[in-house]
Structures are given as structure tokens and as C-alpha cells.
Scaffold this motif. Structure first.
Motif, PDB file in Angstrom:
ATOM      1  N   SER A  11       0.808  -1.222   0.000  1.00  0.00           N
ATOM      2  CA  SER A  11       0.000   0.000   0.000  1.00  0.00           C
ATOM      3  C   SER A  11       0.842   1.273   0.000  1.00  0.00           C
ATOM      4  O   SER A  11       0.389   2.299   0.476  1.00  0.00           O
ATOM      5  CB  SER A  11      -0.933   0.003   1.212  1.00  0.00           C
ATOM      6  N   TRP A  12       2.062   1.219  -0.523  1.00  0.00           N
ATOM      7  CA  TRP A  12       2.884   2.430  -0.582  1.00  0.00           C
ATOM      8  C   TRP A  12       3.755   2.431  -1.824  1.00  0.00           C
ATOM      9  O   TRP A  12       4.056   1.395  -2.399  1.00  0.00           O
ATOM     10  CB  TRP A  12       3.742   2.587   0.672  1.00  0.00           C
ATOM     11  N   ASN A  13       4.144   3.643  -2.215  1.00  0.00           N
ATOM     12  CA  ASN A  13       5.101   3.857  -3.300  1.00  0.00           C
ATOM     13  C   ASN A  13       6.235   4.708  -2.755  1.00  0.00           C
ATOM     14  O   ASN A  13       6.029   5.538  -1.856  1.00  0.00           O
ATOM     15  CB  ASN A  13       4.472   4.617  -4.474  1.00  0.00           C
ATOM     16  N   VAL A  14       7.415   4.547  -3.321  1.00  0.00           N
ATOM     17  CA  VAL A  14       8.581   5.334  -2.920  1.00  0.00           C
ATOM     18  C   VAL A  14       8.947   6.267  -4.072  1.00  0.00           C
ATOM     19  O   VAL A  14       9.001   5.845  -5.231  1.00  0.00           O
ATOM     20  CB  VAL A  14       9.779   4.428  -2.573  1.00  0.00           C
ATOM     21  N   TYR A  15       9.195   7.524  -3.724  1.00  0.00           N
ATOM     22  CA  TYR A  15       9.505   8.566  -4.700  1.00  0.00           C
ATOM     23  C   TYR A  15      10.748   9.321  -4.252  1.00  0.00           C
ATOM     24  O   TYR A  15      11.171   9.219  -3.103  1.00  0.00           O
ATOM     25  CB  TYR A  15       8.356   9.574  -4.797  1.00  0.00           C
ATOM     26  N   ALA A  16      11.286  10.118  -5.160  1.00  0.00           N
ATOM     27  CA  ALA A  16      12.310  11.104  -4.819  1.00  0.00           C
ATOM     28  C   ALA A  16      11.723  12.473  -5.078  1.00  0.00           C
ATOM     29  O   ALA A  16      11.009  12.676  -6.071  1.00  0.00           O
ATOM     30  CB  ALA A  16      13.564  10.897  -5.656  1.00  0.00           C
ATOM     31  N   ASP A  17      12.013  13.409  -4.174  1.00  0.00           N
ATOM     32  CA  ASP A  17      11.598  14.786  -4.420  1.00  0.00           C
ATOM     33  C   ASP A  17      12.520  15.389  -5.480  1.00  0.00           C
ATOM     34  O   ASP A  17      13.463  14.721  -5.928  1.00  0.00           O
ATOM     35  CB  ASP A  17      11.577  15.591  -3.111  1.00  0.00           C
ATOM     36  N   PRO A  18      12.291  16.602  -5.938  1.00  0.00           N
ATOM     37  CA  PRO A  18      13.134  17.167  -6.997  1.00  0.00           C
ATOM     38  C   PRO A  18      14.622  17.242  -6.651  1.00  0.00           C
ATOM     39  O   PRO A  18      15.461  17.268  -7.551  1.00  0.00           O
ATOM     40  CB  PRO A  18      12.536  18.557  -7.207  1.00  0.00           C
ATOM     41  N   ALA A  19      14.961  17.247  -5.372  1.00  0.00           N
ATOM     42  CA  ALA A  19      16.369  17.271  -4.973  1.00  0.00           C
ATOM     43  C   ALA A  19      16.921  15.869  -4.732  1.00  0.00           C
ATOM     44  O   ALA A  19      18.089  15.715  -4.399  1.00  0.00           O
ATOM     45  CB  ALA A  19      16.536  18.114  -3.708  1.00  0.00           C
ATOM     46  N   GLY A  20      16.079  14.829  -4.884  1.00  0.00           N
ATOM     47  CA  GLY A  20      16.538  13.456  -4.738  1.00  0.00           C
ATOM     48  C   GLY A  20      16.270  12.810  -3.397  1.00  0.00           C
ATOM     49  O   GLY A  20      16.602  11.639  -3.201  1.00  0.00           O
ATOM     50  N   HIS A  21      15.656  13.534  -2.432  1.00  0.00           N
ATOM     51  CA  HIS A  21      15.348  12.941  -1.133  1.00  0.00           C
ATOM     52  C   HIS A  21      14.173  11.971  -1.258  1.00  0.00           C
ATOM     53  O   HIS A  21      13.150  12.317  -1.831  1.00  0.00           O
ATOM     54  CB  HIS A  21      14.986  14.029  -0.118  1.00  0.00           C
ATOM     55  N   PRO A  22      14.287  10.777  -0.687  1.00  0.00           N
ATOM     56  CA  PRO A  22      13.190   9.821  -0.794  1.00  0.00           C
ATOM     57  C   PRO A  22      12.030  10.164   0.135  1.00  0.00           C
ATOM     58  O   PRO A  22      12.220  10.739   1.205  1.00  0.00           O
ATOM     59  CB  PRO A  22      13.833   8.497  -0.385  1.00  0.00           C
ATOM     60  N   PHE A  23      10.819   9.817  -0.315  1.00  0.00           N
ATOM     61  CA  PHE A  23       9.629   9.895   0.520  1.00  0.00           C
ATOM     62  C   PHE A  23       8.646   8.848   0.032  1.00  0.00           C
ATOM     63  O   PHE A  23       8.749   8.363  -1.090  1.00  0.00           O
ATOM     64  CB  PHE A  23       9.006  11.303   0.530  1.00  0.00           C
ATOM     65  N   CYS A  24       7.695   8.487   0.899  1.00  0.00           N
ATOM     66  CA  CYS A  24       6.697   7.479   0.552  1.00  0.00           C
ATOM     67  C   CYS A  24       5.307   8.084   0.600  1.00  0.00           C
ATOM     68  O   CYS A  24       5.011   8.919   1.452  1.00  0.00           O
ATOM     69  CB  CYS A  24       6.740   6.309   1.543  1.00  0.00           C
ATOM     70  N   LEU A  25       4.449   7.622  -0.316  1.00  0.00           N
ATOM     71  CA  LEU A  25       3.020   7.850  -0.218  1.00  0.00           C
ATOM     72  C   LEU A  25       2.414   6.540   0.246  1.00  0.00           C
ATOM     73  O   LEU A  25       2.692   5.483  -0.338  1.00  0.00           O
ATOM     74  CB  LEU A  25       2.416   8.246  -1.570  1.00  0.00           C
ATOM     75  N   VAL A  26       1.625   6.614   1.332  1.00  0.00           N
ATOM     76  CA  VAL A  26       1.047   5.426   1.937  1.00  0.00           C
ATOM     77  C   VAL A  26      -0.463   5.525   1.850  1.00  0.00           C
ATOM     78  O   VAL A  26      -1.066   6.464   2.372  1.00  0.00           O
ATOM     79  CB  VAL A  26       1.482   5.295   3.421  1.00  0.00           C
ATOM     80  N   GLY A  27      -1.091   4.576   1.155  1.00  0.00           N
ATOM     81  CA  GLY A  27      -2.543   4.592   0.989  1.00  0.00           C
ATOM     82  C   GLY A  27      -3.263   4.200   2.263  1.00  0.00           C
ATOM     83  O   GLY A  27      -2.831   3.289   2.963  1.00  0.00           O
ATOM     84  N   HIS A  28      -4.345   4.925   2.554  1.00  0.00           N
ATOM     85  CA  HIS A  28      -5.170   4.616   3.747  1.00  0.00           C
ATOM     86  C   HIS A  28      -6.619   4.672   3.399  1.00  0.00           C
ATOM     87  O   HIS A  28      -7.102   5.477   2.723  1.00  0.00           O
ATOM     88  CB  HIS A  28      -4.874   5.593   4.887  1.00  0.00           C
TER      89      HIS A  28
END
Length: 125
Positions: free
Chosen positions: A108-125
């Protein structure tokens, strides 16, 4: 608003050890039952009295950060809870995010990089 901040996640060699450190520092609860997370040897949470949740995940090849040495950068990522993962996926891509790890079957999540390359996740709820 696309998402709300769910928790801050820090990579580390020992999630429980770091969790107890931050619990002592903040007065938080370690691995408090919460339907959002399953805790185990590789994942520990600390619910702080003020509301924010800190999480700690095992990183087997963890390299300790050396401030401010860029060869040993700080290691953490942000998790954002979203009501609809597909919609939020399209919206963050439009904002300039890059997909690092797309949703796998049953996850239930995806991993992304912001425009500067820092990772973050979107977690579905």
C-alpha cells in the motif's frame, strides 16, 4: 492538500535501540499498538506526546552520517498518508517527483524522490 505527514522514518542498524533512545528523549511510547504499522525486529515506532510519530527501520548496510560530510549523508525519509494512492501518485509526479519504487502487489505504498533526490513514501489509507 495532497497528503498529510504520517511519520518521519530514520534508517538505522538497530530499530529498537534507536526507538528506546527517542522514546526516552521525547517521553514517547515504543511500538504502541497502531493499525497503521506492524512492528517487528526491522521496524519500530515511537508515538510522541505531541502527536508526531517517529519510525525506525533496519538498514543492514547503514553508514553512520558524519555531519556535514556529504560522503556520509543523513539518512531518513518522510511518509505521507493519502486517501487514494493512484490519485496522489499522479499529483506528485506532476509536482516533479520521480518514482523510485512503484507499488507491488499487495503493498500500500510507493517510494519517490523529491526534486532534490530525497526519498519519501506515499502510503494509501
Amino acid at each position: 492538500m495532497i497528503a498529510r505527514l504520517q511519520c518521519t522514518v530514520l534508517d538505522c542498524p538497530d530499530p529498537q535501540e534507536l526507538g528506546y533512545f527517542y522514546a526516552a528523549l521525547t517521553g514517547g511510547d515504543v511500538d504502541r499498538p497502531d493499525p497503521q504499522w506492524a512492528t517487528d525486529d526491522d521496524w519500530t515506532t515511537v508515538h510522541t506526546p505531541g502527536g508526531p510519530v517517529l519510525a525506525f527501520q533496519r538498514a543492514p548496510d547503514f553508514r553512520r552520517p558524519r555531519w556535514p560530510d556529504p560522503d556520509h549523508p543523513q539518512q531518513f525519509h518522510l511518509d505521507f498518508a493519502v486517501p487514494d494512492l493512484a490519485t496522489a501518485h499522479a499529483e506528485v509526479l506532476a509536482l516533479g517527483a520521480e518514482v523510485l519504487d512503484h507499488v507491488a502487489s499487495g503493498r500500500s505504498w510507493n517510494v519517490y524522490a523529491d526534486p532534490a533526490g530525497h526519498p519519501f513514501c506515499l502510503v494509501g489509507h
